[in-house]
Design a protein around this motif. Structure first.
Motif, PDB file in Angstrom:
ATOM      1  N   LEU A 283     -38.434 -14.586 -32.029  1.00  0.00           N
ATOM      2  CA  LEU A 283     -38.256 -12.682 -33.003  1.00  0.00           C
ATOM      3  C   LEU A 283     -37.381 -12.076 -34.389  1.00  0.00           C
ATOM      4  CD1 LEU A 283     -38.224 -10.955 -29.407  1.00  0.00           C
ATOM      5  CD2 LEU A 283     -40.216 -11.483 -31.312  1.00  0.00           C
ATOM      6  N   HIS A 284     -36.418 -13.254 -34.325  1.00  0.00           N
ATOM      7  CA  HIS A 284     -35.651 -13.132 -35.710  1.00  0.00           C
ATOM      8  C   HIS A 284     -36.053 -13.564 -36.980  1.00  0.00           C
ATOM      9  CE1 HIS A 284     -31.473 -14.115 -37.833  1.00  0.00           C
ATOM     10  NE2 HIS A 284     -31.714 -15.177 -37.645  1.00  0.00           N
ATOM     11  N   MET A 285     -36.758 -14.885 -36.813  1.00  0.00           N
ATOM     12  CA  MET A 285     -37.325 -14.989 -37.370  1.00  0.00           C
ATOM     13  C   MET A 285     -38.849 -14.089 -38.436  1.00  0.00           C
ATOM     14  SD  MET A 285     -38.377 -18.383 -37.551  1.00  0.00           S
ATOM     15  CE  MET A 285     -40.440 -18.912 -38.146  1.00  0.00           C
TER      16      MET A 285
ATOM     17  N   GLY B 221     -23.601 -12.209 -47.338  1.00  0.00           N
ATOM     18  CA  GLY B 221     -23.511 -11.095 -46.692  1.00  0.00           C
ATOM     19  C   GLY B 221     -25.031 -10.633 -46.557  1.00  0.00           C
ATOM     20  N   ILE B 222     -25.476  -9.468 -45.128  1.00  0.00           N
ATOM     21  CA  ILE B 222     -26.495  -8.968 -44.655  1.00  0.00           C
ATOM     22  C   ILE B 222     -27.325  -8.833 -45.922  1.00  0.00           C
ATOM     23  CG2 ILE B 222     -27.608  -8.153 -42.775  1.00  0.00           C
ATOM     24  CD1 ILE B 222     -25.874 -10.016 -41.673  1.00  0.00           C
ATOM     25  N   SER B 223     -28.716  -8.918 -45.433  1.00  0.00           N
ATOM     26  CA  SER B 223     -29.341  -8.546 -46.909  1.00  0.00           C
ATOM     27  C   SER B 223     -29.816  -6.673 -46.213  1.00  0.00           C
ATOM     28  CB  SER B 223     -30.677  -9.201 -46.659  1.00  0.00           C
ATOM     29  OG  SER B 223     -31.685  -9.315 -45.365  1.00  0.00           O
TER      30      SER B 223
ATOM     31  N   LEU C  19     -30.862  -9.833 -33.386  1.00  0.00           N
ATOM     32  CA  LEU C  19     -31.559 -10.493 -33.031  1.00  0.00           C
ATOM     33  C   LEU C  19     -30.662 -12.300 -32.827  1.00  0.00           C
ATOM     34  CD1 LEU C  19     -35.168  -9.417 -33.316  1.00  0.00           C
ATOM     35  CD2 LEU C  19     -34.070  -9.695 -31.314  1.00  0.00           C
ATOM     36  N   GLY C  20     -30.426 -12.468 -34.227  1.00  0.00           N
ATOM     37  CA  GLY C  20     -29.399 -13.191 -34.392  1.00  0.00           C
ATOM     38  C   GLY C  20     -28.721 -13.527 -33.246  1.00  0.00           C
ATOM     39  N   GLY C  21     -28.147 -12.628 -32.902  1.00  0.00           N
ATOM     40  CA  GLY C  21     -26.211 -12.680 -32.398  1.00  0.00           C
ATOM     41  C   GLY C  21     -26.808 -12.887 -30.862  1.00  0.00           C
TER      42      GLY C  21
ATOM     43  N   LEU D 150     -23.374 -24.052 -40.805  1.00  0.00           N
ATOM     44  CA  LEU D 150     -23.482 -23.640 -42.226  1.00  0.00           C
ATOM     45  C   LEU D 150     -24.680 -22.206 -42.096  1.00  0.00           C
ATOM     46  CD1 LEU D 150     -25.500 -27.094 -43.120  1.00  0.00           C
ATOM     47  CD2 LEU D 150     -23.514 -26.207 -44.297  1.00  0.00           C
ATOM     48  N   HIS D 151     -25.265 -22.028 -41.562  1.00  0.00           N
ATOM     49  CA  HIS D 151     -26.301 -20.633 -41.201  1.00  0.00           C
ATOM     50  C   HIS D 151     -24.848 -19.882 -40.749  1.00  0.00           C
ATOM     51  CE1 HIS D 151     -29.695 -18.712 -40.239  1.00  0.00           C
ATOM     52  NE2 HIS D 151     -28.969 -17.768 -39.517  1.00  0.00           N
ATOM     53  N   PHE D 152     -24.251 -19.568 -40.120  1.00  0.00           N
ATOM     54  CA  PHE D 152     -22.665 -18.422 -40.599  1.00  0.00           C
ATOM     55  C   PHE D 152     -22.110 -18.456 -42.159  1.00  0.00           C
ATOM     56  CE2 PHE D 152     -23.242 -18.214 -35.499  1.00  0.00           C
ATOM     57  CZ  PHE D 152     -24.254 -18.106 -35.784  1.00  0.00           C
TER      58      PHE D 152
ATOM     59  N   LEU E 203     -32.083 -20.790 -49.128  1.00  0.00           N
ATOM     60  CA  LEU E 203     -31.120 -21.894 -48.322  1.00  0.00           C
ATOM     61  C   LEU E 203     -31.169 -21.680 -46.518  1.00  0.00           C
ATOM     62  CD1 LEU E 203     -29.407 -24.299 -50.287  1.00  0.00           C
ATOM     63  CD2 LEU E 203     -31.680 -24.487 -49.778  1.00  0.00           C
ATOM     64  N   ASN E 204     -30.885 -20.487 -46.235  1.00  0.00           N
ATOM     65  CA  ASN E 204     -30.201 -19.776 -44.837  1.00  0.00           C
ATOM     66  C   ASN E 204     -31.497 -20.121 -44.506  1.00  0.00           C
ATOM     67  OD1 ASN E 204     -28.482 -20.056 -43.909  1.00  0.00           O
ATOM     68  ND2 ASN E 204     -27.454 -17.726 -44.020  1.00  0.00           N
ATOM     69  N   TRP E 205     -33.043 -19.722 -44.996  1.00  0.00           N
ATOM     70  CA  TRP E 205     -34.298 -19.686 -43.848  1.00  0.00           C
ATOM     71  C   TRP E 205     -34.496 -21.051 -44.096  1.00  0.00           C
ATOM     72  CZ3 TRP E 205     -38.397 -16.049 -42.527  1.00  0.00           C
ATOM     73  CH2 TRP E 205     -39.703 -17.453 -42.554  1.00  0.00           C
TER      74      TRP E 205
HETATM   75  C1  HEM Z   1     -30.105 -20.766 -33.327  1.00  0.00           C
HETATM   76  C2  HEM Z   1     -30.737 -20.112 -33.941  1.00  0.00           C
HETATM   77  C3  HEM Z   1     -30.188 -19.224 -34.639  1.00  0.00           C
HETATM   78  C4  HEM Z   1     -29.189 -18.244 -34.761  1.00  0.00           C
HETATM   79  C5  HEM Z   1     -28.472 -18.175 -33.442  1.00  0.00           C
HETATM   80  C6  HEM Z   1     -28.042 -16.886 -35.585  1.00  0.00           C
HETATM   81  C7  HEM Z   1     -27.806 -16.189 -35.739  1.00  0.00           C
HETATM   82  C8  HEM Z   1     -27.957 -15.244 -37.098  1.00  0.00           C
HETATM   83  C9  HEM Z   1     -27.121 -13.753 -37.285  1.00  0.00           C
HETATM   84  C10 HEM Z   1     -26.302 -13.910 -35.962  1.00  0.00           C
HETATM   85  C11 HEM Z   1     -27.260 -13.777 -38.623  1.00  0.00           C
HETATM   86  C12 HEM Z   1     -26.730 -12.603 -38.709  1.00  0.00           C
HETATM   87  C13 HEM Z   1     -27.832 -11.161 -39.016  1.00  0.00           C
HETATM   88  C14 HEM Z   1     -29.106 -11.133 -37.895  1.00  0.00           C
HETATM   89  O1  HEM Z   1     -28.278 -11.574 -36.776  1.00  0.00           O
HETATM   90  O2  HEM Z   1     -30.500 -11.058 -37.979  1.00  0.00           O
HETATM   91  C15 HEM Z   1     -28.421 -14.023 -39.356  1.00  0.00           C
HETATM   92  C16 HEM Z   1     -29.150 -14.436 -40.423  1.00  0.00           C
HETATM   93  C17 HEM Z   1     -30.542 -14.673 -41.119  1.00  0.00           C
HETATM   94  N1  HEM Z   1     -30.627 -15.973 -40.687  1.00  0.00           N
HETATM   95 FE1  HEM Z   1     -30.139 -17.081 -38.216  1.00  0.00          FE
HETATM   96  N2  HEM Z   1     -30.054 -17.715 -36.924  1.00  0.00           N
HETATM   97  C18 HEM Z   1     -30.795 -18.363 -36.171  1.00  0.00           C
HETATM   98  C19 HEM Z   1     -32.541 -19.054 -36.645  1.00  0.00           C
HETATM   99  C20 HEM Z   1     -32.288 -18.242 -37.569  1.00  0.00           C
HETATM  100  C21 HEM Z   1     -34.250 -19.169 -37.960  1.00  0.00           C
HETATM  101  C22 HEM Z   1     -35.062 -19.940 -37.068  1.00  0.00           C
HETATM  102  C23 HEM Z   1     -33.862 -18.213 -39.396  1.00  0.00           C
HETATM  103  C24 HEM Z   1     -35.323 -18.163 -40.119  1.00  0.00           C
HETATM  104  C25 HEM Z   1     -36.769 -19.449 -40.300  1.00  0.00           C
HETATM  105  C26 HEM Z   1     -32.812 -17.815 -39.817  1.00  0.00           C
HETATM  106  C27 HEM Z   1     -33.049 -17.092 -40.926  1.00  0.00           C
HETATM  107  C28 HEM Z   1     -31.449 -16.103 -41.046  1.00  0.00           C
HETATM  108  C29 HEM Z   1     -31.334 -15.595 -41.992  1.00  0.00           C
HETATM  109  C30 HEM Z   1     -32.886 -15.599 -43.807  1.00  0.00           C
HETATM  110  C31 HEM Z   1     -30.097 -14.452 -42.711  1.00  0.00           C
HETATM  111  C32 HEM Z   1     -29.878 -13.363 -43.773  1.00  0.00           C
HETATM  112  C33 HEM Z   1     -30.423 -12.675 -43.359  1.00  0.00           C
HETATM  113  C34 HEM Z   1     -29.952 -11.405 -43.520  1.00  0.00           C
HETATM  114  O3  HEM Z   1     -28.846 -11.004 -44.979  1.00  0.00           O
HETATM  115  O4  HEM Z   1     -30.482 -10.262 -43.423  1.00  0.00           O
HETATM  116  N3  HEM Z   1     -32.151 -18.033 -38.922  1.00  0.00           N
HETATM  117  N4  HEM Z   1     -28.787 -15.434 -38.127  1.00  0.00           N
END
Ligand code: HEM
Lengths: 228, 153
Positions: free
Chosen positions: A112-114, A223-225, A49-51, A214-216, A129-131
């Motif tokens: 849905l990612h959230m 790493g991915i949990s 979903l993130g991707g 920052l997120h990436f 912090l990534n949250w």
């Molecule tokens: C523009 C919006 C976003 C993009 C493009 C994005 C992208 C990604 C990607 C590609 C990953 C790798 C794992 C995965 O895809 O599930 C990831 C991980 C993560 N994201 Fe996002 N994300 C976004 C928004 C958010 C939001 C709204 C949250 C929560 C409030 C969030 C929290 C996290 C966390 C905590 C991880 C680490 C998860 C793990 O290690 O399993 N992200 N994100």
């Protein structure tokens, strides 16, 4: 390097060697190329979903750049320029509609990612912090949608923005400032449109690029949990 | 002239990887899969865009309010909550609550999630409270979204 070896190298080997001599690819690449994508993440589509959100973002950047070449952010011209995109510009309708669908899909994917992050507890130590960055991403993405909605300057844009700025404007203490800042006056007009345009194509893109960076980086470092 | 020494990892260190992860190497296997998935998503978006083009109504007219008007779907829950909450709480007027709860309070709560939930377990069976609260929040968002649709202006 011996002469005959040089001759037997393909063009790709030569390019690789040329770059390797200069940038030490041999040391840099393996950490990227061989970096394993963990099995629990590869086999579960919820991790997509993130991707998916990121792919939508890239599509939005490309289609958005094309739209910006034809769009005119003034009350007199905005509607006509969008009409022009929809009827006269080659592929204009496809580009604008793709921008529209990618935007809605991105917001759905982010939500849905959230939800996945929440129910899998992926925000727990060390990823707190990534949250937090994620929540700012969510805010940025929805503000993108809000600011983009006004730009076609049709009845729906105008009145939906009226409701939206009205709601934001009735927040206690800061509401008045927010609505002045957004509208550039007391009502939705030419100033509002140029502001929303600047927010949509300048401010928010810079904000989201920074937040995504920052997120990436954090995902890469931590790493991915998942189950160990 | 300054000489910088960079420590190269010793040979034996490279061999003793502490954690072995089962998975696909990024290149080419993982990347190939990604490209296939990206083509599918991109293709679906193009299909959607060609069958359901983005709309354009009549030009904006500040003097005629169309009915009904709705905000974007992802703001409907804010709108719905505002319509739902019609009672003052002591000195606080209903409208202030109606806008503050779904925007300020809700986002504040979301940001604090990792700091409120101190339970270290990520196993869903050990997180009954967090899961229950999450489900309640989801149902709430859905309910207020529905309420927003039904009570559009
Ligand atoms: C523009 C919006 C976003 C993009 C493009 C994005 C992208 C990604 C990607 C590609 C990953 C790798 C794992 C995965 O895809 O599930 C990831 C991980 C993560 N994201 Fe996002 N994300 C976004 C928004 C958010 C939001 C709204 C949250 C929560 C409030 C969030 C929290 C996290 C966390 C905590 C991880 C680490 C998860 C793990 O290690 O399993 N992200 N994100």
């Amino acid at each position: 390097m011996p002469e005959q070896l040089e001759v037997s190298m393909t063009i790709y080997d030569k390019i690789y060697k040329w770059l390797d001599d200069r940038f030490k690819l041999r040391e840099l690449l393996p950490s990227i190329v061989k970096h394993p994508a963990p099995e629990y993440a590869v086999s579960n589509p919820l991790y997509c979903l993130g991707g998916t959100a990121f792919l939508c973002f890239l599509i939005l950047v490309i289609t958005g750049i094309f739209l910006a070449m034809y769009y005119k952010p003034t009350p007199d011209e905005a509607y006509k320029s969008v009409q022009n995109i929809m009827t006269a510009v080659p592929m204009g309708s496809l580009v604008r509609s793709t921008h529209h669908w990618a935007a809605n899909t991105m917001i759905a994917a982010v939500m849905l990612h959230m939800i996945r992050i929440y129910f899998m507890g992926a925000y727990k130590k060390p990823r707190e912090l990534n949250w937090v960055v994620g929540i700012f991403l969510l805010l940025t993405v929805t503000t993108f949608g809000f600011s983009g909605y006004l730009l076609p300057w049709d009845q729906l844009s105008f009145w939906a923005t009226k409701i939206g700025t009205g709601i934001a404007g009735s927040l206690p203490v800061i509401g008045g400032y927010i609505s002045l800042l957004l509208m550039g006056g007391n009502d939705i007009g030419a100033d509002t449109l140029t502001r929303f345009f600047a927010i949509h194509v300048l401010i928010l893109p810079i904000a989201i690029a920074t937040l995504l960076g920052l997120h990436f980086i954090m995902v890469r470092i931590q790493g991915i949990s998942g189950r160990l | 002239m300054a000489i910088i020494e960079i420590e190269q990892p010793k040979a034996e260190e490279q061999h003793s990887e502490p954690v072995r992860v089962r998975g696909l190497p990024f290149f080419p296997h993982f990347l190939l899969r990604e490209v296939v998935v990206m083509c599918l998503i991109g293709g679906s978006l193009l299909l959607l865009a060609s069958y359901y083009p983005a709309g354009l109504l009549s030009p904006a007219d500040p003097f005629t309010t169309p009915t009904p008007i709705y905000p974007e779907w992802y703001f409907l829950y804010v709108f719905g909550f505002l319509k739902f909450w019609t009672f003052d709480l002591g000195p606080i007027p209903a409208k202030i609550i109606g806008v503050t709860v779904p925007m300020v309070l809700w986002y504040g709560l979301l940001i604090l999630v990792p700091f409120i939930d101190r339970n270290p377990s990520a196993d869903i069976r050990n997180r009954k409270i967090a899961v229950a609260l999450g489900v309640i929040a989801l149902l709430g968002i859905l309910f207020f979204t529905y309420y927003g649709i039904v009570h559009g202006e």
